[in-house]
Design a protein around this motif. Sequence first.
Motif, PDB file in Angstrom:
ATOM      1  N   MET A 112       0.837  -1.180   0.000  1.00 20.62           N
ATOM      2  CA  MET A 112       0.000   0.000   0.000  1.00 20.62           C
ATOM      3  C   MET A 112       0.879   1.239   0.000  1.00 20.62           C
ATOM      4  N   HIS A 113       0.447   2.238  -0.754  1.00 19.43           N
ATOM      5  CA  HIS A 113       1.227   3.450  -0.851  1.00 19.43           C
ATOM      6  C   HIS A 113       0.333   4.674  -0.746  1.00 19.43           C
ATOM      7  N   GLY A 114       0.897   5.735  -0.184  1.00 16.85           N
ATOM      8  CA  GLY A 114       0.290   7.049  -0.240  1.00 16.85           C
ATOM      9  C   GLY A 114      -0.976   7.225   0.555  1.00 16.85           C
ATOM     10  N   GLU A 115      -1.765   8.190   0.074  1.00 18.09           N
ATOM     11  CA  GLU A 115      -2.975   8.606   0.762  1.00 18.09           C
ATOM     12  C   GLU A 115      -4.006   7.483   0.848  1.00 18.09           C
ATOM     13  N   ASN A 116      -4.143   6.697  -0.229  1.00 13.15           N
ATOM     14  CA  ASN A 116      -5.096   5.588  -0.214  1.00 13.15           C
ATOM     15  C   ASN A 116      -4.736   4.574   0.859  1.00 13.15           C
ATOM     16  N   ALA A 117      -3.446   4.356   1.066  1.00 13.72           N
ATOM     17  CA  ALA A 117      -3.000   3.410   2.090  1.00 13.72           C
ATOM     18  C   ALA A 117      -3.386   3.910   3.474  1.00 13.72           C
ATOM     19  N   LEU A 118      -3.211   5.196   3.708  1.00 10.97           N
ATOM     20  CA  LEU A 118      -3.575   5.773   5.001  1.00 10.97           C
ATOM     21  C   LEU A 118      -5.083   5.686   5.221  1.00 10.97           C
ATOM     22  N   GLU A 119      -5.860   6.005   4.209  1.00  7.71           N
ATOM     23  CA  GLU A 119      -7.316   5.916   4.303  1.00  7.71           C
ATOM     24  C   GLU A 119      -7.754   4.488   4.603  1.00  7.71           C
ATOM     25  N   LYS A 120      -7.144   3.523   3.901  1.00 10.23           N
ATOM     26  CA  LYS A 120      -7.502   2.127   4.125  1.00 10.23           C
ATOM     27  C   LYS A 120      -7.115   1.687   5.532  1.00 10.23           C
ATOM     28  N   THR A 121      -5.936   2.074   5.976  1.00  8.41           N
ATOM     29  CA  THR A 121      -5.491   1.727   7.325  1.00  8.41           C
ATOM     30  C   THR A 121      -6.444   2.308   8.362  1.00  8.41           C
ATOM     31  N   ASN A 122      -6.808   3.566   8.202  1.00 12.56           N
ATOM     32  CA  ASN A 122      -7.754   4.189   9.134  1.00 12.56           C
ATOM     33  C   ASN A 122      -9.103   3.477   9.118  1.00 12.56           C
ATOM     34  N   ARG A 123      -9.575   3.140   7.932  1.00 14.08           N
ATOM     35  CA  ARG A 123     -10.874   2.444   7.803  1.00 14.08           C
ATOM     36  C   ARG A 123     -10.836   1.092   8.499  1.00 14.08           C
TER      37      ARG A 123
ATOM     38  N   ASN B  74      -8.832   0.093  10.847  1.00 13.27           N
ATOM     39  CA  ASN B  74      -8.703   0.288  12.293  1.00 13.27           C
ATOM     40  C   ASN B  74     -10.042   0.666  12.933  1.00 13.27           C
ATOM     41  N   VAL B  75     -10.815   1.497  12.269  1.00 14.49           N
ATOM     42  CA  VAL B  75     -12.142   1.861  12.784  1.00 14.49           C
ATOM     43  C   VAL B  75     -13.043   0.633  12.809  1.00 14.49           C
ATOM     44  N   LEU B  76     -13.068  -0.102  11.711  1.00 14.52           N
ATOM     45  CA  LEU B  76     -13.907  -1.304  11.661  1.00 14.52           C
ATOM     46  C   LEU B  76     -13.456  -2.320  12.701  1.00 14.52           C
ATOM     47  N   PHE B  77     -12.144  -2.424  12.893  1.00 19.16           N
ATOM     48  CA  PHE B  77     -11.617  -3.349  13.890  1.00 19.16           C
ATOM     49  C   PHE B  77     -12.086  -2.950  15.291  1.00 19.16           C
TER      50      PHE B  77
ATOM     51  N   THR C 144     -11.778 -14.244  14.579  1.00 17.92           N
ATOM     52  CA  THR C 144     -11.021 -15.262  15.296  1.00 17.92           C
ATOM     53  C   THR C 144      -9.769 -14.620  15.884  1.00 17.92           C
ATOM     54  N   GLU C 145      -9.165 -15.308  16.824  1.00 21.55           N
ATOM     55  CA  GLU C 145      -7.953 -14.800  17.449  1.00 21.55           C
ATOM     56  C   GLU C 145      -6.846 -14.594  16.407  1.00 21.55           C
ATOM     57  N   LYS C 146      -6.735 -15.504  15.474  1.00 24.10           N
ATOM     58  CA  LYS C 146      -5.712 -15.414  14.425  1.00 24.10           C
ATOM     59  C   LYS C 146      -5.976 -14.205  13.520  1.00 24.10           C
ATOM     60  N   GLN C 147      -7.223 -14.005  13.134  1.00 23.30           N
ATOM     61  CA  GLN C 147      -7.569 -12.855  12.302  1.00 23.30           C
ATOM     62  C   GLN C 147      -7.252 -11.558  13.033  1.00 23.30           C
ATOM     63  N   GLN C 148      -7.592 -11.502  14.310  1.00 19.82           N
ATOM     64  CA  GLN C 148      -7.290 -10.316  15.104  1.00 19.82           C
ATOM     65  C   GLN C 148      -5.782 -10.064  15.152  1.00 19.82           C
TER      66      GLN C 148
ATOM     67  N   CYS D 213      -1.101  -6.859  13.790  1.00 16.50           N
ATOM     68  CA  CYS D 213       0.297  -6.785  13.347  1.00 16.50           C
ATOM     69  C   CYS D 213       0.441  -5.885  12.124  1.00 16.50           C
ATOM     70  N   TYR D 214      -0.424  -6.075  11.150  1.00 14.42           N
ATOM     71  CA  TYR D 214      -0.292  -5.366   9.878  1.00 14.42           C
ATOM     72  C   TYR D 214      -0.740  -3.906   9.968  1.00 14.42           C
ATOM     73  N   TYR D 215      -1.930  -3.678  10.531  1.00 10.96           N
ATOM     74  CA  TYR D 215      -2.496  -2.330  10.506  1.00 10.96           C
ATOM     75  C   TYR D 215      -2.151  -1.492  11.730  1.00 10.96           C
ATOM     76  N   HIS D 216      -1.966  -2.110  12.863  1.00 12.13           N
ATOM     77  CA  HIS D 216      -1.683  -1.331  14.063  1.00 12.13           C
ATOM     78  C   HIS D 216      -0.184  -1.225  14.317  1.00 12.13           C
ATOM     79  N   ASP D 217       0.513  -2.347  14.197  1.00 12.75           N
ATOM     80  CA  ASP D 217       1.943  -2.374  14.508  1.00 12.75           C
ATOM     81  C   ASP D 217       2.827  -2.161  13.286  1.00 12.75           C
ATOM     82  N   ASP D 218       2.212  -2.060  12.099  1.00 12.32           N
ATOM     83  CA  ASP D 218       2.909  -1.757  10.848  1.00 12.32           C
ATOM     84  C   ASP D 218       3.951  -2.810  10.463  1.00 12.32           C
TER      85      ASP D 218
END
Length: 127
Positions: A1-12, A14-17, A25-29, A34-39
């Motif tokens: 993911m790159h740029g502004e779209n990546a930030l928008e997707k990450t924010n989205r 995180n909000v949905l999460f 499931t625990e694995k999905q969480q 790891c990917y969206y919160h801890d980068d």
Amino acid sequence: MHGENALEKTNRINVLFDFYGSLLTEKQQMFLKCYYHDDYSLSEIADDFDISRQAVYEHLKRSEQILEDYEKKLGLAARHERLRAGLMRLEQQIGELPDPWREKLRSTADLIRGAEAGYTPEGAAGN
């Protein structure tokens, strides 16, 4: 993911999460955190869980789709955003009123905010 779209997707995501993460499931969480919160990168997650990058990617995509499906059916994040926008507008309008009216209306706005957050301020029931 790159740029502004990546930030928008990450924010989205995180909000949905925040709204629906506990339904995953625990694995999905874990993968989403790891990917969206801890980068973490796909490679880092793959190494940590001893699976392929492709498997991580597929887990993430599936988890993202599940979150989007929950939002489509329940609409909690959209409802929250509408309430937040309405409260911001209300607070702006309260600020434009004469002083004697402000306190009661601010108390009501706090009551609404508290209800959205899941609590009721003490004494608010009688206002």
